[in-house]
Design an enzyme around this catalytic site. Sequence first.
Site, short mmCIF file in Angstrom:
data_model
loop_
_atom_site.label_atom_id
_atom_site.label_comp_id
_atom_site.label_asym_id
_atom_site.label_seq_id
_atom_site.Cartn_x
_atom_site.Cartn_y
_atom_site.Cartn_z
CE LYS A 14 -2.32 -1.05 3.98
NZ LYS A 14 -1.47 -2.30 4.31
NE ARG A 89 -5.26 0.36 8.77
CZ ARG A 89 -4.11 -0.37 8.93
NH1 ARG A 89 -3.94 -1.52 8.56
NH2 ARG A 89 -2.93 0.40 7.97
NE ARG A 128 7.97 -2.99 6.90
CZ ARG A 128 6.53 -2.16 6.45
NH1 ARG A 128 6.24 -1.90 5.68
NH2 ARG A 128 6.20 -3.36 7.59
NE ARG A 134 5.71 -0.73 10.03
CZ ARG A 134 4.70 -0.86 9.21
NH1 ARG A 134 5.10 0.63 8.34
NH2 ARG A 134 3.77 -1.25 9.74
NE ARG A 145 1.58 -5.69 11.13
CZ ARG A 145 2.62 -5.00 10.16
NH1 ARG A 145 3.66 -5.69 11.02
NH2 ARG A 145 2.73 -4.42 9.43
P1 AP5 Z 1 4.75 -1.45 1.88
O1 AP5 Z 1 4.38 -0.86 0.44
O2 AP5 Z 1 5.12 -0.77 3.30
O3 AP5 Z 1 3.26 -2.26 2.53
P2 AP5 Z 1 2.53 -1.31 3.07
O4 AP5 Z 1 0.74 -2.13 2.55
O5 AP5 Z 1 1.62 -0.13 3.32
O6 AP5 Z 1 3.00 -2.72 4.27
P3 AP5 Z 1 2.55 -2.17 6.13
O7 AP5 Z 1 3.32 -3.20 6.53
O8 AP5 Z 1 2.93 -0.68 5.85
O9 AP5 Z 1 0.79 -1.94 5.42
P4 AP5 Z 1 0.16 -2.23 7.68
O10 AP5 Z 1 -1.49 -2.20 7.04
O11 AP5 Z 1 0.11 -3.35 8.75
O12 AP5 Z 1 0.71 -0.65 7.84
P5 AP5 Z 1 0.33 0.72 8.75
O13 AP5 Z 1 1.66 1.55 8.37
O14 AP5 Z 1 -0.78 0.91 7.78
O15 AP5 Z 1 6.15 -2.66 1.28
C1 AP5 Z 1 5.90 -4.07 2.02
C2 AP5 Z 1 6.89 -3.78 2.00
O16 AP5 Z 1 7.58 -5.13 1.19
C3 AP5 Z 1 8.42 -3.22 1.77
O17 AP5 Z 1 9.55 -3.28 1.96
C4 AP5 Z 1 8.24 -2.86 0.27
O18 AP5 Z 1 9.36 -2.08 -0.16
C5 AP5 Z 1 7.95 -4.22 0.24
N1 AP5 Z 1 7.30 -3.95 -1.46
C6 AP5 Z 1 6.40 -3.00 -1.55
N2 AP5 Z 1 5.77 -4.28 -2.54
C7 AP5 Z 1 6.55 -4.87 -3.71
C8 AP5 Z 1 6.78 -5.67 -4.23
N3 AP5 Z 1 5.68 -5.55 -5.32
N4 AP5 Z 1 7.62 -7.12 -4.56
C9 AP5 Z 1 8.22 -7.17 -3.53
N5 AP5 Z 1 8.19 -6.27 -2.55
C10 AP5 Z 1 7.21 -5.96 -2.52
O19 AP5 Z 1 -0.39 0.75 10.09
C11 AP5 Z 1 0.59 0.27 10.86
C12 AP5 Z 1 -0.56 0.21 11.85
O20 AP5 Z 1 -0.58 1.42 12.34
C13 AP5 Z 1 -2.03 -0.56 12.40
O21 AP5 Z 1 -1.43 -2.27 12.61
C14 AP5 Z 1 -1.92 -0.20 13.24
O22 AP5 Z 1 -2.00 -0.53 14.67
C15 AP5 Z 1 -2.17 1.30 13.37
N6 AP5 Z 1 -3.45 1.70 12.27
C16 AP5 Z 1 -3.24 2.45 10.88
N7 AP5 Z 1 -4.04 3.03 9.93
C17 AP5 Z 1 -5.37 2.01 10.80
C18 AP5 Z 1 -6.48 2.03 11.35
N8 AP5 Z 1 -7.57 2.76 9.70
N9 AP5 Z 1 -7.37 2.17 12.11
C19 AP5 Z 1 -6.98 1.48 13.22
N10 AP5 Z 1 -4.83 1.56 13.44
C20 AP5 Z 1 -5.15 2.02 12.06
#
Ligand code: AP5
Length: 201
Positions: A14, A89, A128, A134, A145
């Site tokens: 994402k 979410r 990562r 992280r 998660r």
């Molecule tokens: P990346 O692009 O970072 O993927 P992502 O889907 O953004 O993964 P996240 O781990 O950031 O998502 P998440 O939903 O768990 O965490 P968030 O920060 O939103 O890519 C991941 C890895 O893969 C990177 O190393 C990248 O380089 C690699 N990659 C990307 N594309 C690739 C490809 N095509 N091929 C190979 N490798 C690739 O949320 C964190 C926390 O915040 C949540 O757990 C929760 O506690 C809180 N939170 C956030 N939003 C909410 C909400 N709406 N409500 C409540 N709590 C929330």
Amino acid sequence: MKRLLLMGAPGSGKGTQAAIMAAHLGIPAISTGDIFRANVAAATPLGVEAKKYMLRGEYVPDSVTNAMVRSRLSRPDAATGFILDGYPRTVSQVDFLDDVLAGQGAKLDAVIMLVVDVEEVVRRLLRRAEAEGRSDDTEEVIRHRLELFARETEPLAQIYDGRGLLTRVDGVGPVSTVATRVLAAVNDGAEFSSVEEPGQA
Ligand code: AP5
């Protein structure tokens, strides 16, 4: 004007795709996870509260998250469109976003769901973890998660599908290939034949 949602499991790409979309479409990428992490780093009251949940891989309570999103969407740069990464979410967040947009006389244009299988996202996040450290990228928290995503967030796709807004996009492959698929989906395939992006797969 584009008002877009980017959904998908943890590690589905994402954040990676939201940055590329923002550059191509000229609208801000708004990641609730990034906003929480910035607040954690700055030790703001919001960050102190959010950190308790993030470390365990739990969702931050809707009341906190919704207020933060309302505030972010009221900023001028979001008036011409936005890409929301990782929000909504929960069903309550869907309802809240509907109310915020209705209050602006606005509506969503498209919802993209990145589809990547579980073992691939676990591999990506463990990689990562080694590179960036992280704090929520331990295997135990990653699995939690993913469970939470499957239980609470994946079902939201049905809501947006029912509104005719949802496109599922294959999130496996080189970053630029996935980006081309995503941009084709939000532009009905019209404006982008390919994305040249040097990021690694
Ligand atoms: P990346 O692009 O970072 O993927 P992502 O889907 O953004 O993964 P996240 O781990 O950031 O998502 P998440 O939903 O768990 O965490 P968030 O920060 O939103 O890519 C991941 C890895 O893969 C990177 O190393 C990248 O380089 C690699 N990659 C990307 N594309 C690739 C490809 N095509 N091929 C190979 N490798 C690739 O949320 C964190 C926390 O915040 C949540 O757990 C929760 O506690 C809180 N939170 C956030 N939003 C909410 C909400 N709406 N409500 C409540 N709590 C929330």
